[in-house]
Design an enzyme around this catalytic site. Structure first.
Site, short mmCIF file in Angstrom:
data_model
loop_
_atom_site.label_atom_id
_atom_site.label_comp_id
_atom_site.label_asym_id
_atom_site.label_seq_id
_atom_site.Cartn_x
_atom_site.Cartn_y
_atom_site.Cartn_z
N ASN A 22 33.07 16.58 0.63
CA ASN A 22 33.27 16.48 2.08
C ASN A 22 33.62 15.04 2.40
OD1 ASN A 22 32.49 19.22 3.29
ND2 ASN A 22 30.83 18.80 1.85
N GLU A 23 34.92 14.78 2.45
CA GLU A 23 35.43 13.42 2.61
C GLU A 23 35.36 13.00 4.09
OE1 GLU A 23 35.88 11.61 0.14
OE2 GLU A 23 37.03 12.54 -1.47
N PRO A 24 35.61 11.70 4.37
CA PRO A 24 35.62 11.25 5.76
C PRO A 24 36.43 12.18 6.65
CG PRO A 24 35.81 9.37 4.31
CD PRO A 24 35.83 10.60 3.42
N SER A 59 34.82 14.97 7.74
CA SER A 59 34.07 16.23 7.63
C SER A 59 32.92 16.25 8.63
CB SER A 59 33.51 16.40 6.21
OG SER A 59 34.54 16.41 5.25
N THR A 70 38.29 8.20 -3.75
CA THR A 70 37.64 9.17 -4.63
C THR A 70 38.49 9.40 -5.88
OG1 THR A 70 36.57 10.26 -2.77
CG2 THR A 70 36.85 11.58 -4.78
#
Ligand code: PGA
Length: 265
Positions: free
Chosen positions: A162-164, A166, A181
């Site tokens: 869940n990247e920025p 999310s 990432t």
């Protein structure tokens, strides 16, 4: 290990933080907590529903669980697992898949029935992903939600993938990995061009609803993002900050990962 080996601190009212002298000691404590949960559920005749993580962070936890299985008779017969994520596309047979990771570090060494293991499928056709992800969340719900969620933290502040961006209501889905990432995985994949651009990740919703959550982080490399996660403004820009709202969360850190926290400087 004596109690004096452990430095205990609680930051603020909500998030519990424990700092250990080493990753090894901390991992043993986490593994024992998981084992206790498994045994308590066994005694009650219930499944233990575990959300599991991959990456470098949890490797020693799994090693201790395997040791407890071999030497102390800890059974995984009642354990049901849901892994956080898998690269996409990714054949399960690849040495770089999270399926291979989990087999290598845990599943091939314990007595968990194969049908109780769930890992997002990196081999699906794109059109099948949406329905598959809905089913993944539904299965978690059918088991009554996660009893325990093990987390690492990425340099972007991701939990799972869940990247920025999310938000707490996100569901299991196909995501695009953040540049940072992907760069962090260059050594594993042998070059940026080989790092997958996408992944299937469990959503924030299932993670945050777990009845117990342990986020682990080791080494000074994680110090800055751990500080943001615990002390920063709660925002989708750093998804791990949503854990500040969850009273069932514990951060388990080594001294390096805790080194920038305001209570430790
Ligand atoms: P790591 O990854 O355990 O390999 O540091 C953590 C993560 O990206 O969530």
């Amino acid at each position: 290990m004596s109690q004096s080996d452990i430095l205990c601190k609680t930051l603020g009212e909500r998030v519990s933080v424990r700092v250990f002298p080493s990753q090894m000691v901390a991992s043993i404590v986490v593994a024992r907590r998981i084992a206790e949960l498994i045994r308590a559920k066994q005694a009650a005749g219930m499944p233990a529903v575990l959300g599991l993580a991959t990456g470098n962070t949890p490797i020693q936890v799994y090693a201790e669980l395997v040791r407890m299985h071999r030497e102390e008779g800890l059974s995984f017969a009642n354990v049901v697992t849901f892994n956080l994520d898998e690269y996409y596309p990714m054949p399960a047979s690849s040495a770089l898949s999270y399926v291979s990771f989990m087999r290598k570090h845990l599943f091939d060494h314990v007595d968990i029935p194969q049908e109780q293991i769930h890992i997002p499928d990196g081999t699906l056709d794109e059109e099948a992903i949406l329905g598959y992800c809905r089913d993944y969340d539904q299965k978690i719900e059918d088991f009554g939600g996660l009893d325990f969620q093990l987390l690492g933290i990425g340099l972007t502040g991701h939990i799972g993938f869940n990247e920025p961006g999310s938000t707490p209501d996100t569901v299991t889905r196909l995501v695009t990995l953040a540049d940072l990432t992907r760069r962090d995985a260059i050594d594993t994949f042998g070059g940026l061009a080989h790092v997958p651009e996408k992944a299937i990740t469990m959503g924030m919703r299932s993670i945050l609803q777990a009845r117990e959550i342990v986020l682990m982080a080791w080494s000074p490399k994680k110090a800055e993002i751990v500080k943001k996660a615990l002390e920063g403004e709660i925002s989708a820009e750093v998804p791990a900050t949503f854990l500040q709202l969850c009273p069932q969360v514990e951060f388990i850190l080594d001294r390096g990962a805790a080194s920038l926290l305001s209570e430790y400087v």
